[in-house]
Design a protein around this motif. Structure first.
Motif, PDB file in Angstrom:
ATOM      1  N   GLU A  25      26.891 -22.681 -32.432  1.00 21.69           N
ATOM      2  CA  GLU A  25      27.723 -21.815 -31.612  1.00 21.69           C
ATOM      3  C   GLU A  25      29.028 -21.491 -32.340  1.00 21.69           C
ATOM      4  O   GLU A  25      29.369 -22.134 -33.338  1.00 21.69           O
ATOM      5  CB  GLU A  25      28.043 -22.491 -30.282  1.00 21.69           C
ATOM      6  N   ASN A  26      29.736 -20.536 -31.796  1.00 19.88           N
ATOM      7  CA  ASN A  26      31.029 -20.146 -32.345  1.00 19.88           C
ATOM      8  C   ASN A  26      32.008 -21.309 -32.217  1.00 19.88           C
ATOM      9  O   ASN A  26      32.236 -21.822 -31.125  1.00 19.88           O
ATOM     10  CB  ASN A  26      31.551 -18.927 -31.570  1.00 19.88           C
ATOM     11  N   PHE A  28      35.190 -21.254 -32.929  1.00 22.51           N
ATOM     12  CA  PHE A  28      36.577 -20.814 -32.794  1.00 22.51           C
ATOM     13  C   PHE A  28      37.254 -21.428 -31.568  1.00 22.51           C
ATOM     14  O   PHE A  28      38.427 -21.774 -31.600  1.00 22.51           O
ATOM     15  CB  PHE A  28      36.635 -19.285 -32.694  1.00 22.51           C
ATOM     16  N   PHE A  72      35.278 -19.871 -39.781  1.00 21.70           N
ATOM     17  CA  PHE A  72      34.898 -19.333 -38.475  1.00 21.70           C
ATOM     18  C   PHE A  72      33.762 -18.318 -38.590  1.00 21.70           C
ATOM     19  O   PHE A  72      32.916 -18.230 -37.708  1.00 21.70           O
ATOM     20  CB  PHE A  72      36.096 -18.687 -37.797  1.00 21.70           C
ATOM     21  N   LYS A  74      31.278 -18.344 -40.544  1.00 23.74           N
ATOM     22  CA  LYS A  74      29.989 -19.010 -40.733  1.00 23.74           C
ATOM     23  C   LYS A  74      29.751 -20.128 -39.723  1.00 23.74           C
ATOM     24  O   LYS A  74      28.706 -20.777 -39.772  1.00 23.74           O
ATOM     25  CB  LYS A  74      29.902 -19.567 -42.158  1.00 23.74           C
ATOM     26  N   ASN A  75      30.709 -20.357 -38.831  1.00 25.95           N
ATOM     27  CA  ASN A  75      30.617 -21.474 -37.888  1.00 25.95           C
ATOM     28  C   ASN A  75      30.308 -22.771 -38.626  1.00 25.95           C
ATOM     29  O   ASN A  75      29.370 -23.511 -38.288  1.00 25.95           O
ATOM     30  CB  ASN A  75      29.552 -21.194 -36.820  1.00 25.95           C
TER      31      ASN A  75
END
Length: 117
Positions: A25-26, A28, A72, A74-75
């Motif tokens: 998942e993200n 960020f 971020f 490429k997570n």
């Protein structure tokens, strides 16, 4: 969220190794991401973490030798390890504080790092 570590292996003392952790998942919005390790017969310990605001924490035993970073796009979060010592031998786990300010609530399965003297 799923976390998958890669990059572990065998390295000689004084050498370098880079661990990577891919998140499903993200990342960020996560409160923090970190790396823990567990050596045989010892408790799991926090090695390094990077917080939402970018601030970094390192355990005294790795300060100056390990660097945590994140991407971020490429997570992904990485742990660059240099000047490795035999006492760095452990299973290294990627973890995330996805909601909690204090507890890591998502964990990878771990990657073995072995440092030969």
């Amino acid at each position: 969220v799923q976390l998958v570590e890669s990059g572990g292996g065998l390295v000689q003392a004084g050498g370098s190794l880079k661990l990577s952790c891919a998140a499903s998942e993200n990342i960020f919005g996560f409160n923090a991401m970190g790396w823990h390790r567990q050596a045989p017969g010892k408790e799991r310990e926090l090695v390094a973490e990077i917080r939402r605001n970018g601030r970094e924490y390192y355990a005294p035993s790795v300060e100056g030798r390990f660097t945590i970073s994140r991407d971020f796009a490429k997570n992904n979060v990485s742990l660059q390890m240099t000047s490795l010592k035999s006492e760095d031998t452990a299973i290294y786990y990627c973890a995330a504080r996805t909601r909690s300010d204090f507890l890591f609530d998502a964990w990878g399965r771990g990657a073995q790092v072995t440092v030969s003297s």
